[in-house]
Scaffold this active site. Structure first.
Site, PDB file in Angstrom:
ATOM      1  N   ARG A 149     143.021 -56.735   7.429  1.00  0.00           N
ATOM      2  CA  ARG A 149     144.177 -56.347   6.602  1.00  0.00           C
ATOM      3  C   ARG A 149     144.530 -54.910   6.963  1.00  0.00           C
ATOM      4  O   ARG A 149     143.774 -53.987   6.626  1.00  0.00           O
ATOM      5  CB  ARG A 149     143.832 -56.406   5.121  1.00  0.00           C
ATOM      6  CG  ARG A 149     143.539 -57.790   4.605  1.00  0.00           C
ATOM      7  CD  ARG A 149     143.512 -57.759   3.085  1.00  0.00           C
ATOM      8  NE  ARG A 149     143.069 -59.017   2.535  1.00  0.00           N
ATOM      9  CZ  ARG A 149     143.245 -59.369   1.260  1.00  0.00           C
ATOM     10  NH1 ARG A 149     143.841 -58.535   0.425  1.00  0.00           N
ATOM     11  NH2 ARG A 149     142.807 -60.535   0.828  1.00  0.00           N
ATOM     12  N   LYS A 162     134.496 -56.969 -17.304  1.00  0.00           N
ATOM     13  CA  LYS A 162     135.639 -57.449 -16.533  1.00  0.00           C
ATOM     14  C   LYS A 162     136.811 -57.840 -17.419  1.00  0.00           C
ATOM     15  O   LYS A 162     136.623 -58.400 -18.490  1.00  0.00           O
ATOM     16  CB  LYS A 162     135.229 -58.682 -15.704  1.00  0.00           C
ATOM     17  CG  LYS A 162     134.116 -58.409 -14.715  1.00  0.00           C
ATOM     18  CD  LYS A 162     133.674 -59.684 -14.000  1.00  0.00           C
ATOM     19  CE  LYS A 162     134.615 -60.107 -12.895  1.00  0.00           C
ATOM     20  NZ  LYS A 162     134.061 -61.227 -12.092  1.00  0.00           N
ATOM     21  N   GLY A 214     140.926 -56.437  -8.544  1.00  0.00           N
ATOM     22  CA  GLY A 214     139.794 -55.544  -8.806  1.00  0.00           C
ATOM     23  C   GLY A 214     140.024 -54.550  -9.938  1.00  0.00           C
ATOM     24  O   GLY A 214     139.202 -53.664 -10.165  1.00  0.00           O
ATOM     25  N   ARG A 268     146.981 -70.109  -6.151  1.00  0.00           N
ATOM     26  CA  ARG A 268     148.121 -69.790  -5.258  1.00  0.00           C
ATOM     27  C   ARG A 268     147.627 -69.706  -3.832  1.00  0.00           C
ATOM     28  O   ARG A 268     146.440 -69.845  -3.568  1.00  0.00           O
ATOM     29  CB  ARG A 268     148.708 -68.431  -5.676  1.00  0.00           C
ATOM     30  CG  ARG A 268     147.609 -67.377  -5.719  1.00  0.00           C
ATOM     31  CD  ARG A 268     148.106 -65.973  -5.764  1.00  0.00           C
ATOM     32  NE  ARG A 268     147.032 -65.045  -6.080  1.00  0.00           N
ATOM     33  CZ  ARG A 268     146.149 -64.578  -5.202  1.00  0.00           C
ATOM     34  NH1 ARG A 268     146.203 -64.946  -3.929  1.00  0.00           N
ATOM     35  NH2 ARG A 268     145.203 -63.741  -5.582  1.00  0.00           N
ATOM     36  N   ASN A 285     141.785 -68.884  -7.851  1.00  0.00           N
ATOM     37  CA  ASN A 285     143.155 -68.440  -7.620  1.00  0.00           C
ATOM     38  C   ASN A 285     144.032 -69.661  -7.391  1.00  0.00           C
ATOM     39  O   ASN A 285     143.730 -70.504  -6.553  1.00  0.00           O
ATOM     40  CB  ASN A 285     143.216 -67.488  -6.420  1.00  0.00           C
ATOM     41  CG  ASN A 285     142.608 -66.141  -6.757  1.00  0.00           C
ATOM     42  OD1 ASN A 285     142.749 -65.657  -7.880  1.00  0.00           O
ATOM     43  ND2 ASN A 285     141.908 -65.546  -5.821  1.00  0.00           N
ATOM     44  N   HIS A 287     136.498 -53.481  -4.744  1.00  0.00           N
ATOM     45  CA  HIS A 287     136.611 -54.896  -5.090  1.00  0.00           C
ATOM     46  C   HIS A 287     137.819 -55.563  -4.443  1.00  0.00           C
ATOM     47  O   HIS A 287     138.289 -56.597  -4.902  1.00  0.00           O
ATOM     48  CB  HIS A 287     136.654 -55.101  -6.614  1.00  0.00           C
ATOM     49  CG  HIS A 287     135.524 -54.442  -7.329  1.00  0.00           C
ATOM     50  ND1 HIS A 287     134.211 -54.709  -7.043  1.00  0.00           N
ATOM     51  CD2 HIS A 287     135.508 -53.506  -8.311  1.00  0.00           C
ATOM     52  CE1 HIS A 287     133.445 -53.974  -7.814  1.00  0.00           C
ATOM     53  NE2 HIS A 287     134.193 -53.229  -8.589  1.00  0.00           N
ATOM     54  N   TYR A 300     125.686 -57.795 -13.143  1.00  0.00           N
ATOM     55  CA  TYR A 300     126.206 -57.179 -11.931  1.00  0.00           C
ATOM     56  C   TYR A 300     125.237 -57.511 -10.805  1.00  0.00           C
ATOM     57  O   TYR A 300     124.115 -56.988 -10.763  1.00  0.00           O
ATOM     58  CB  TYR A 300     126.314 -55.669 -12.154  1.00  0.00           C
ATOM     59  CG  TYR A 300     126.982 -54.913 -11.041  1.00  0.00           C
ATOM     60  CD1 TYR A 300     128.244 -55.255 -10.589  1.00  0.00           C
ATOM     61  CD2 TYR A 300     126.352 -53.813 -10.458  1.00  0.00           C
ATOM     62  CE1 TYR A 300     128.860 -54.540  -9.582  1.00  0.00           C
ATOM     63  CE2 TYR A 300     126.966 -53.090  -9.446  1.00  0.00           C
ATOM     64  CZ  TYR A 300     128.226 -53.470  -9.014  1.00  0.00           C
ATOM     65  OH  TYR A 300     128.828 -52.747  -8.016  1.00  0.00           O
ATOM     66  N   VAL A 343     146.057 -64.315   0.549  1.00  0.00           N
ATOM     67  CA  VAL A 343     146.405 -63.428   1.669  1.00  0.00           C
ATOM     68  C   VAL A 343     145.652 -63.860   2.936  1.00  0.00           C
ATOM     69  O   VAL A 343     146.198 -63.857   4.033  1.00  0.00           O
ATOM     70  CB  VAL A 343     146.044 -61.963   1.313  1.00  0.00           C
ATOM     71  CG1 VAL A 343     146.190 -61.051   2.527  1.00  0.00           C
ATOM     72  CG2 VAL A 343     146.898 -61.468   0.164  1.00  0.00           C
ATOM     73  N   HIS A 361     130.828 -62.378  -0.955  1.00  0.00           N
ATOM     74  CA  HIS A 361     131.945 -63.070  -1.600  1.00  0.00           C
ATOM     75  C   HIS A 361     132.325 -64.221  -0.672  1.00  0.00           C
ATOM     76  O   HIS A 361     132.764 -63.996   0.445  1.00  0.00           O
ATOM     77  CB  HIS A 361     133.124 -62.104  -1.780  1.00  0.00           C
ATOM     78  CG  HIS A 361     134.387 -62.763  -2.268  1.00  0.00           C
ATOM     79  ND1 HIS A 361     134.987 -62.436  -3.473  1.00  0.00           N
ATOM     80  CD2 HIS A 361     135.158 -63.746  -1.728  1.00  0.00           C
ATOM     81  CE1 HIS A 361     136.071 -63.181  -3.631  1.00  0.00           C
ATOM     82  NE2 HIS A 361     136.199 -63.989  -2.586  1.00  0.00           N
TER      83      HIS A 361
HETATM   84  P1  ADP Z   1     139.739 -59.835  -9.329  1.00  0.00           P
HETATM   85  O1  ADP Z   1     140.406 -60.985 -10.005  1.00  0.00           O
HETATM   86  O2  ADP Z   1     140.082 -58.513  -9.922  1.00  0.00           O
HETATM   87  O3  ADP Z   1     139.874 -59.881  -7.845  1.00  0.00           O
HETATM   88  P2  ADP Z   1     137.063 -61.039  -9.164  1.00  0.00           P
HETATM   89  O4  ADP Z   1     136.375 -61.628 -10.327  1.00  0.00           O
HETATM   90  O5  ADP Z   1     137.667 -61.979  -8.173  1.00  0.00           O
HETATM   91  O6  ADP Z   1     138.174 -59.999  -9.670  1.00  0.00           O
HETATM   92  O7  ADP Z   1     136.069 -60.079  -8.403  1.00  0.00           O
HETATM   93  C1  ADP Z   1     136.508 -59.243  -7.339  1.00  0.00           C
HETATM   94  C2  ADP Z   1     135.307 -58.635  -6.663  1.00  0.00           C
HETATM   95  O8  ADP Z   1     134.521 -57.860  -7.601  1.00  0.00           O
HETATM   96  C3  ADP Z   1     134.302 -59.640  -6.101  1.00  0.00           C
HETATM   97  O9  ADP Z   1     134.674 -60.089  -4.827  1.00  0.00           O
HETATM   98  C4  ADP Z   1     133.046 -58.800  -6.069  1.00  0.00           C
HETATM   99  O10 ADP Z   1     133.067 -57.891  -4.995  1.00  0.00           O
HETATM  100  C5  ADP Z   1     133.137 -57.986  -7.341  1.00  0.00           C
HETATM  101  N1  ADP Z   1     132.450 -58.677  -8.463  1.00  0.00           N
HETATM  102  C6  ADP Z   1     133.015 -59.511  -9.372  1.00  0.00           C
HETATM  103  N2  ADP Z   1     132.089 -59.968 -10.247  1.00  0.00           N
HETATM  104  C7  ADP Z   1     130.903 -59.431  -9.877  1.00  0.00           C
HETATM  105  C8  ADP Z   1     129.548 -59.492 -10.389  1.00  0.00           C
HETATM  106  N3  ADP Z   1     129.247 -60.228 -11.457  1.00  0.00           N
HETATM  107  N4  ADP Z   1     128.593 -58.801  -9.722  1.00  0.00           N
HETATM  108  C9  ADP Z   1     128.886 -58.040  -8.649  1.00  0.00           C
HETATM  109  N5  ADP Z   1     130.132 -57.912  -8.140  1.00  0.00           N
HETATM  110  C10 ADP Z   1     131.133 -58.586  -8.737  1.00  0.00           C
END
Ligand code: ADP
Length: 446
Positions: free
Chosen positions: A337, A158, A165, A291, A289, A235, A202, A294, A208
């Site tokens: 959305r 990440k 995403g 802020r 976040n 994502h 993962y 949405v 979420h």
């Molecule tokens: P962004 O800042 O790009 O939105 P996030 O960390 O908030 O990234 O993660 C966005 C989405 O990605 C999560 O809602 C989930 O669906 C997926 N995700 C993030 N981390 C994991 C993880 N460790 N395992 C599985 N899915 C993940």
């Protein structure tokens, strides 16, 4: 209280903020690119200033132009909205340095939570459980291999600066680790100008679930419950609901209290959202976040609290005025959305709206800047409307979403309304038994 607020955003978000200001007796200044001269947020604002050509980097991200607009209109505060400059700590700092209030948290909190590695470290110190992963940035393929062996496959690479995403890649096995690692770094560099990445386990089929908090500058912090945002594609959230069909009241209260305690210890001020993945009864923090989100309207629907008004009052130094015990949750809310995209290929399809009729009736709210004759410009996010529906029960809410989607007419361009109509009828969605990968791996493939 502020007399005039400059809204550094566009579309439905700019309109949402304008509406709160109007109801508070605050004048508004719209800023816009040349592509948005006819936009609804410009039409409704008290004043408007053109800040540049269509590309966002030259207009909605153009800090000198926005500051000049604030100076010539004598705005005493700037609301950054969602996206664009809303999580830009340097912007918040420059705004404050010019004697204008930034409606949001302190630049230091935007900075520390904006770096997801620092955010996770902070939360671990505050006793919030996080997804198991690397302790800091992972530099080089060899280090990534070591981490992956320690964490266990599949792993997620990440972007530290991530958002929307982007810069996120899965390595299912050791074989595709190098490729995933390299791609994540490349995508992060391109999207955020920062190629730092970290790694996490993962999770297989989590939900979420995020907690909305509000904190004032007097040390008072409350939470406004959770939102379940597990219906996602790439994502990114597609449908959100509150409360989550997966949580018990005891789980809700426990995670809410932990989020409040963490935010209080951070000395945080403003609205904020702690995002978690939830699997087998356990919560794992992923990011905060700093802020407005949405999907904030579903929280407004079940709590009756105007979050934008609250955010503005907090920025003006007012105390929250309510305690946790005053927050009550009523009924159920769902947000769809709606984007200007082909509902099958998800290709953006901007263009002219030749017919427009939005749904109404009890429990139906539409946050949208669309109108008949308006042309959706190709330069920005494809989100064009948020359909927010409230019902006394989840069942009533589902029936009402179906009814409202059936009434909604957006003519001239394809939108994702048909996708939402199909989703809302899917048995897994109706039963509430879904997870973050359900839409992509089960619904869209069937
Ligand atoms: P962004 O800042 O790009 O939105 P996030 O960390 O908030 O990234 O993660 C966005 C989405 O990605 C999560 O809602 C989930 O669906 C997926 N995700 C993030 N981390 C994991 C993880 N460790 N395992 C599985 N899915 C993940």
């Amino acid at each position: 209280m502020f007399k005039k607020i400059l809204i550094a955003n566009r579309g439905d978000v700019a309109l949402r903020i304008h509406r709160a200001c109007r109801e508070m007796g605050i004048k508004t200044v719209a800023v816009h690119s040349t592509a948005d001269e006819d936009a609804m947020h410009v039409r409704l604002a008290d004043e408007s200033v053109c800040i540049g050509p269509p590309p966002a980097r030259d207009s909605y991200l153009n800090i000198p132009a926005i500051l000049s607009a604030a100076a010539i209109t004598h705005a005493d505060a700037i609301h950054p909205g969602v996206g664009f400059l809303s999580e830009n700590a340097a912007f918040a700092e420059i705004v404050e340095a010019h004697g204008i209030t930034f409606i949001g948290p302190s630049p230091a909190h935007i900075q520390s939570m904006g770096d997801k590695i620092t955010a996770k470290r902070t939360m671990i110190e505050l006793g919030i459980p996080c997804v198991p992963g690397s302790e800091g940035p992972v530099e080089g393929v060899a280090a990534a291999r070591e981490e992956a062996d320690r964490i266990g496959y599949p792993v997620l690479i990440k972007a530290a600066a991530g958002g929307g995403g982007r810069g996120m890649k899965v390595a299912e096995t050791a074989e595709n680790l190098e490729e995933a690692y390299t791609m994540a770094r490349r995508e992060s560099a391109a999207a955020f100008g920062n190629d730092a990445v970290y790694m996490e386990r993962y999770l297989g089929r989590p939900r979420h679930i995020e907690i909305q908090i509000a904190a004032d500058s007097h040390g008072n912090v409350i939470h406004l419950g959770e939102r379940d945002c597990s219906i996602q594609r790439r994502h990114q959230k597609v449908i959100e609901e509150a409360p989550s069909p997966a949580l018990t009241q005891a789980e809700r209260e426990a995670i809410g209290a932990r989020a409040v305690a963490a935010v209080q210890q951070m000395g945080y001020r403003s609205l904020g959202t702690l995002e978690f993945l939830y699997e087998n009864g356990e919560f794992f923090f992923i990011e905060m976040n700093t802020r407005l989100q949405v999907e904030h309207p579903i929280t407004e629907a079940i709590t009756g609290i105007d979050l934008v008004r609250l955010q503005i009052e907090i920025a003006a130094g007012r105390a929250l005025g309510i305690e946790q015990k005053d927050v009550t949750f009523n009924g159920h809310a769902i947000e769809c959305r709606i984007t200007a995209e082909d509902p099958r290929t998800f290709q953006p399809r901007p263009g002219k709206i030749d017919d427009y009729h939005q749904p109404g009736g009890l429990g139906v709210r539409v946050d949208s800047a669309l109108y008949a004759g308006y042309s959706v410009p190709p330069h920005y996010d494809s989100l064009v409307a948020k359909l927010v529906v409230h019902g006394t029960t989840r069942e009533e809410c589902l029936m009402r979403v179906e009814r409202a989607l059936g009434e909604y007419v957006i003519g001239g361009i394809p939108t994702t309304i048909p996708l939402h109509a199909a989703l809302i009828q899917a048995p897994a969605f109706r039963s509430g038994d879904y997870h973050i990968r359900w839409l992509e791996t089960e619904f869209l493939t069937s």
